[in-house]
Design an enzyme around this catalytic site. Structure first.
Site, PDB file in Angstrom:
ATOM      1  N   HIS A  81       0.816  -1.218   0.000  1.00 20.89           N
ATOM      2  CA  HIS A  81       0.000   0.000   0.000  1.00 20.89           C
ATOM      3  C   HIS A  81       0.852   1.272   0.000  1.00 20.89           C
ATOM      4  CE1 HIS A  81      -4.141  -1.562   0.096  1.00 20.89           C
ATOM      5  NE2 HIS A  81      -3.629  -2.598   0.716  1.00 20.89           N
ATOM      6  N   GLU A  95     -11.572  -0.700  -5.106  1.00 26.82           N
ATOM      7  CA  GLU A  95     -10.677  -0.182  -4.057  1.00 26.82           C
ATOM      8  C   GLU A  95     -11.078   1.248  -3.730  1.00 26.82           C
ATOM      9  OE1 GLU A  95      -6.071   0.622  -2.732  1.00 26.82           O
ATOM     10  OE2 GLU A  95      -6.517   0.613  -4.859  1.00 26.82           O
ATOM     11  N   HIS A 123     -14.399  -1.520  -0.801  1.00 22.87           N
ATOM     12  CA  HIS A 123     -13.315  -2.245  -0.128  1.00 22.87           C
ATOM     13  C   HIS A 123     -12.871  -1.546   1.156  1.00 22.87           C
ATOM     14  CE1 HIS A 123      -8.891  -2.465   0.574  1.00 22.87           C
ATOM     15  NE2 HIS A 123      -9.190  -3.731   0.689  1.00 22.87           N
TER      16      HIS A 123
END
Length: 628
Positions: free
Chosen positions: A177, A309, A324
């Protein structure tokens, strides 16, 4: 301009004792640069999360300022200025993103996140024992404490604690991430994140496949996907406590349900899911102006990944929402949704801790089911898609201590926690823990090139379980979602017979050894800027599933395809950070493989048997994984 080694030494103190303020005793404020105005909204002592919109907004503002600072000196000065008033977790996240993406930080390594925030990886009881033990040793002696267990066999999921709580995979998830921030804005920073939405799909799909292989290794059924926003959740307690505010990461007792939060209601989640499914069924997504984009074979998965996402690249956040991210936040807040008890969230709130919770995999299997619904709309691969003329794979074997058998075992390791806590001593304090590991092995291929010219091939290797937890063979149509990628590499095939070797340690999925904080402080690990280590990648010790003591049978599959047709030419780019390219891409460059990620298992397989589906350029052999 100073060398990478010198920069490395100057960057490391930013990550030491992050949880403590370094302001001097008189509280004098450092001059604040106007570029940093508006920062410090998220208070210190709050757990920072990449899944919270407002947290990420502030983090984005900071990392964009840090990445675009004209010189290294200015960058460092800005870091020192904001270190004491910006939220601790947000500071570490933003500085890490900046170091990974600044051109003048090439060759500078990030210290391991598990040494910066050991409280996200080590149970609080163990850290407390370590603190007490430091009082019993001389101050120059090293202290080593064994990690404590966080559960027992009354909870069947405890059998998989070794995997979910593995330091390496949790560190990988945090680093992934960092390399792919959801709020990345190419127009500000100048670099695009190629196929970021698809990588989001693929990396998490592979995590689910690996988790199911691990469950089968422990004679447990595959997980049941999360699918009903009203169902009671299973319980979980991580035994972690945050060093930033002293409060534990909250536990979730079994039977809790998702509840509305001020910023997001459960009904919003249901609405977003319906809209995403509707778009998949119609084959188009709509932007805020009503313009439609087709979910085609090439870009569909990437568009969908960005929507699900809910990254900056999502075509329509107001309509499709942030399924998400809010899922993570709602699950993490299920114990105290309205905040009346002022507790920390659960581990699902944090990329460095969420893999510990069994619900993480069920939640991601639910997310993956949406992607698979889209994949079902694509035609299955034809013989032309799968084949590679003149290439015949004659044999494949695995060379290890015993042929076609891979041994796994538990191995001890140490985690140094002295760079995060002030113990007031010169000796280090380390935590001893165990992790799964495997013997190193080599793939051996015999491949015939029946043509007259040298051919270049891309080789993809996958592994998948042969049987379910009841001992029934798993059908090809079902097994494709359990196939885990082991490697992806280039070979040259001369006319005639070719014998090829490939070592497991060279895998395109895993990370080479990470330097510790102490090694970096001593100047070890600075590299030529071409071999840069990017800290993103699956840990090598978890390349293969555990298997069992009797020997668990797996399919080892390989396919050779046309290298020149599959390779993306990124003209004149340096191949930095391609250590673990399969899950992490090549940093700020085009993803080096034109095919869909997970090819040839990413689409439905309609053939009744493997023999009906296979082509001469493919091979599958049985291998055994034995856990000793």
């Amino acid at each position: 301009m100073s060398s990478a080694a010198e920069k490395q030494k100057r960057v490391l103190p930013l990550f030491q004792y992050v949880s403590f303020s370094t302001k001097d005793k008189f509280g004098m404020r450092i001059q604040r640069d106007p570029r940093l105005s508006g920062l410090g909204v998220l208070g210190r002592g709050v757990l920072f999360s990449c899944f919270h919109e407002d947290h990420l907004k502030e983090a984005t503002q900071l990392y964009e300022v840090l990445i675009t600072a004209p010189t290294f000196e200015e960058f460092l000065d800005l870091c020192h200025q904001c270190r004491d008033y910006v939220n601790e977790g947000l500071f570490a996240y933003s500085v890490s993103v900046a170091i990974l993406h600044r051109k003048d930080c090439r060759g500078v390594n990030l210290p391991p996140v598990q040494e910066v925030f050991p409280d996200k990886f080590v149970p609080v009881e163990t850290l407390y024992e370590a603190y007490k033990a430091t009082k019993l040793y001389k101050e120059d002696e090293d202290v080593i404490i064994d990690i404590q267990k966080t559960g027992n066999i009354m909870d069947p999921e405890y059998n998989l604690a070794y995997y979910r709580e593995d330091v390496g995979i949790n560190a990988h998830h945090w680093h992934w991430h960092l390399v792919y921030p959801a709020t990345w804005r190419p127009e500000v920073i100048g670099n695009i994140k190629d196929r970021k939405g698809e990588l989001f799909f693929y990396m998490h799909q592979q995590m689910c496949a690996r988790y199911d292989c691990e469950r089968l290794s422990n004679h447990m059924p595959q997980m049941i996907p999360f699918h009903n926003f009203d169902e009671p959740l299973e319980g979980y307690s991580a035994h972690l406590s945050s060093n930033i505010n002293g409060l534990p990461y909250s536990s979730r007792n079994a039977g809790r349900k998702l509840a509305d939060l001020e910023e997001c209601a459960v009904q919003d989640m249901e609405r977003w899911r319906e809209r995403i499914l509707q778009s998949i069924n119609l084959g188009v997504v709509v932007d805020p102006n009503g313009h439609e984009t087709t979910l085609d074979e090439i870009h569909g998965i990437d568009i969908l990944g960005n929507i699900i996402e809910s990254s900056y690249d999502s075509v329509n956040v107001p309509f499709y929402g942030s399924l998400h991210n809010w899922g993570h936040v709602l699950i993490a807040a299920a114990h105290d949704p309205d905040g009346r008890y002022k507790l920390n969230p659960g581990v699902m709130d944090d990329t460095a801790t969420s893999l510990r919770d069994p619900i993480f995999y069920r939640w991601h299997r639910f997310i993956d089911d949406l992607f698979q619904d889209y994949k079902k709309t694509l035609p299955p691969y034809t013989k032309d898609d799968l084949g590679y003329g003149n290439v015949l794979v004659k044999s494949l074997s695995v060379e290890a201590e015993n042929p076609d058998t891979i041994k796994t075992f538990f191995k001890e390791d140490l985690l140094d926690v002295s760079h995060a806590f002030y113990f007031g001593r010169t000796g280090s304090v380390k935590i001893r823990y165990q992790h799964l590991d495997h013997e190193s092995f080599t793939y051996k291929f015999v491949v015939e090139n029946t043509g007259t010219k040298t051919r270049h091939a891309k080789v993809r290797i996958y592994l998948g379980p042969q049987k379910d937890h009841l001992g029934n063979p798993i059908k090809l149509a079902k097994i494709r979602r359990l196939m885990i990628e082991l490697d992806n590499f280039h070979v040259e095939l001369k006319p005639g017979t070719n014998t090829l070797d490939r070592r497991s340690i060279d895998s395109s999925v895993t990370l080479s050894k990470q330097r510790t904080f102490r090694e970096l402080l001593q100047g070890k690990g600075t590299v030529r800027s071409g071999d840069e280590y990017c800290s993103c990648g699956w840990p090598d010790h978890l390349l293969v599933p555990k298997g069992d003591s009797v020997g668990m049978k797996f399919h080892l599959f390989a396919i050779f395809t046309n290298y020149f047709e599959d390779t993306v030419n990124d003209h004149g780019r340096t191949y930095e950070c391609v250590d673990a390219v399969s899950y992490c891409g090549a940093k700020d460059q085009l993803y080096p493989d034109k095919r869909a990620m997970g090819f040839p298992f990413d689409r439905e397989i309609v053939a009744a048997s493997y023999n009906e589906w296979r082509q001469p350029n493919m091979i599958s052999i049985p291998v055994t994984i034995v856990h000793s």
